[in-house]
Write a protein that holds these residues in place. Sequence first.
Motif, mmCIF file in Angstrom:
data_model
loop_
_atom_site.group_PDB
_atom_site.id
_atom_site.type_symbol
_atom_site.label_atom_id
_atom_site.label_comp_id
_atom_site.label_asym_id
_atom_site.label_seq_id
_atom_site.Cartn_x
_atom_site.Cartn_y
_atom_site.Cartn_z
ATOM 1 N N THR A 99 0.829 -1.212 0.000
ATOM 2 C CA THR A 99 0.000 0.000 0.000
ATOM 3 C C THR A 99 0.854 1.250 0.000
ATOM 4 N N LEU A 100 1.923 1.229 0.781
ATOM 5 C CA LEU A 100 2.823 2.371 0.842
ATOM 6 C C LEU A 100 3.467 2.632 -0.507
ATOM 7 N N ARG A 101 3.876 1.596 -1.182
ATOM 8 C CA ARG A 101 4.501 1.748 -2.504
ATOM 9 C C ARG A 101 3.488 2.282 -3.520
ATOM 10 N N ARG A 102 2.265 1.768 -3.471
ATOM 11 C CA ARG A 102 1.245 2.210 -4.429
ATOM 12 C C ARG A 102 0.898 3.679 -4.231
ATOM 13 N N HIS A 103 0.755 4.116 -2.984
ATOM 14 C CA HIS A 103 0.448 5.517 -2.719
ATOM 15 C C HIS A 103 1.622 6.427 -3.099
ATOM 16 N N SER A 104 2.828 5.966 -2.850
ATOM 17 C CA SER A 104 4.004 6.757 -3.222
ATOM 18 C C SER A 104 4.099 6.904 -4.741
ATOM 19 N N ASP A 105 3.813 5.825 -5.464
ATOM 20 C CA ASP A 105 3.821 5.896 -6.930
ATOM 21 C C ASP A 105 2.794 6.903 -7.432
ATOM 22 N N THR A 106 1.616 6.910 -6.810
ATOM 23 C CA THR A 106 0.558 7.835 -7.238
ATOM 24 C C THR A 106 0.961 9.281 -6.995
ATOM 25 N N LEU A 107 1.548 9.564 -5.843
ATOM 26 C CA LEU A 107 1.985 10.928 -5.537
ATOM 27 C C LEU A 107 3.126 11.352 -6.461
ATOM 28 N N ALA A 108 4.046 10.448 -6.762
ATOM 29 C CA ALA A 108 5.137 10.776 -7.680
ATOM 30 C C ALA A 108 4.602 11.059 -9.080
ATOM 31 N N ALA A 109 3.585 10.300 -9.518
ATOM 32 C CA ALA A 109 2.970 10.559 -10.818
ATOM 33 C C ALA A 109 2.272 11.910 -10.839
ATOM 34 N N MET A 110 1.639 12.273 -9.721
ATOM 35 C CA MET A 110 1.014 13.590 -9.621
ATOM 36 C C MET A 110 2.053 14.696 -9.755
ATOM 37 N N CYS A 111 3.226 14.499 -9.161
ATOM 38 C CA CYS A 111 4.297 15.495 -9.268
ATOM 39 C C CYS A 111 4.795 15.622 -10.703
ATOM 40 N N ALA A 112 4.803 14.505 -11.441
ATOM 41 C CA ALA A 112 5.244 14.556 -12.831
ATOM 42 C C ALA A 112 4.313 15.404 -13.686
ATOM 43 N N CYS A 113 3.036 15.481 -13.296
ATOM 44 C CA CYS A 113 2.077 16.296 -14.053
ATOM 45 C C CYS A 113 2.134 17.766 -13.659
ATOM 46 N N ASP A 114 2.733 18.084 -12.527
ATOM 47 C CA ASP A 114 2.759 19.446 -12.006
ATOM 48 C C ASP A 114 4.118 20.075 -12.310
ATOM 49 N N SER A 115 4.114 21.196 -13.030
ATOM 50 C CA SER A 115 5.363 21.836 -13.454
ATOM 51 C C SER A 115 6.126 22.458 -12.297
ATOM 52 N N ARG A 116 5.496 22.614 -11.139
ATOM 53 C CA ARG A 116 6.212 23.166 -9.990
ATOM 54 C C ARG A 116 7.315 22.232 -9.489
ATOM 55 N N PHE A 117 7.209 20.952 -9.808
ATOM 56 C CA PHE A 117 8.214 19.979 -9.393
ATOM 57 C C PHE A 117 9.203 19.665 -10.506
ATOM 58 N N LEU A 118 9.178 20.442 -11.577
ATOM 59 C CA LEU A 118 10.000 20.131 -12.743
ATOM 60 C C LEU A 118 11.486 20.216 -12.436
ATOM 61 N N GLY A 119 11.900 21.154 -11.603
ATOM 62 C CA GLY A 119 13.314 21.316 -11.311
ATOM 63 C C GLY A 119 13.813 20.495 -10.143
ATOM 64 N N ALA A 120 12.933 19.702 -9.513
ATOM 65 C CA ALA A 120 13.336 18.904 -8.363
ATOM 66 C C ALA A 120 14.005 17.619 -8.822
ATOM 67 N N PRO A 121 15.070 17.190 -8.172
ATOM 68 C CA PRO A 121 15.701 15.910 -8.529
ATOM 69 C C PRO A 121 14.722 14.757 -8.304
ATOM 70 N N PRO A 122 14.787 13.716 -9.122
ATOM 71 C CA PRO A 122 13.884 12.567 -8.925
ATOM 72 C C PRO A 122 13.996 11.942 -7.546
ATOM 73 N N SER A 123 15.207 11.932 -6.981
ATOM 74 C CA SER A 123 15.374 11.346 -5.649
ATOM 75 C C SER A 123 14.592 12.130 -4.598
ATOM 76 N N LEU A 124 14.576 13.445 -4.709
ATOM 77 C CA LEU A 124 13.849 14.275 -3.755
ATOM 78 C C LEU A 124 12.345 14.099 -3.909
ATOM 79 N N VAL A 125 11.871 14.001 -5.149
ATOM 80 C CA VAL A 125 10.442 13.762 -5.382
ATOM 81 C C VAL A 125 10.027 12.412 -4.803
ATOM 82 N N ALA A 126 10.865 11.395 -5.003
ATOM 83 C CA ALA A 126 10.552 10.062 -4.472
ATOM 84 C C ALA A 126 10.529 10.074 -2.952
#
Length: 312
Positions: A201-228
């Motif tokens: 469940t934790l992995r599934r929710h984290s994947d969903t939040l990370a996908a939401m960040c990919a759609c939001d340009s405010r997170f465009l400059g953030a490193p993938p590790s920080l988003v994860a």
Amino acid sequence: MSLWCEEVEAEESQTQTEVTQAHQNHINLGGSSQQLRAAWDPTVSGHRVIERLLHVEERYMPSMLYIALIQRDPERREELAKWALEVCCDFGCDEAVFPSSVSLMDRFLSASLSVPVSPYCLAAGCILIASKLTECENVTADSLCAAAEYSFLPSSLRDMERVILATLRWDTAAVTPQDFLPHFVASVSDRGDSEGELISTLRRHSDTLAAMCACDSRFLGAPPSLVAAASLNCALRGLGNNGPNQLLLMSEALAELCMTEPAVLQCYSEMIEYTLRQRLRSGLQQVPMEKEEELEESERPGTPTDMREIDF
């Protein structure tokens, strides 16, 4: 010997109705098809692998000029990213296809600094490449044309695929937040409750939040590790299975894993929660008026959003 990943051209006698029917069948069967995957191997996890990913992720970051241009007018880029997410969900693609396709799109636009004549053809070309990299049975060009309501031809999509590959010099396997999540989840589970269902469940929710960040340009400059790390931190807080002290320790552990300050991780975690509340409010506007007051009362940002109350 040719290195082009070419597909067999459809027969000219095939009608548009047949292509549409094939597209619908692919959608109906996409969720039921199972792919063989290797079991999780602890020997390919740990700090050594995370450090390698941290070293490589800088190579695939878009340019600062592109980030500045997009954040001035983010609507078009977010529209393409959301369309790519819908297509990947409709086709039942692997969870790694969508973030990889968005990364390819951002890197292509960062290199060219110009939007092609058919932006949806670009997004479809990125999905096509990402699907070939990740899945055994990739999404077909005809299916992507049908998803775009035939705004471009399969031949144009294959030409766009070649342009993307040439622009990126065939360096397509970028590092995304989904590459970090299994390693972060494994490290966090060692410090807390390690039940299999909870970790899933934790992995599934984290994947969903990370996908939401990919759609939001405010997170465009953030490193993938920080988003994860921030997505996993929000998922931990949203599930509410740990006390404040344990959450603080896990947050510090995540900041150490992605080599950032705890305050920075906390800032991005709050940004993700704020973005999630915005998405929830936009969904609440579509419910009947008699239920609006009750739902808004439950969405007041006093505490982190309970992830179990969200239908993903």
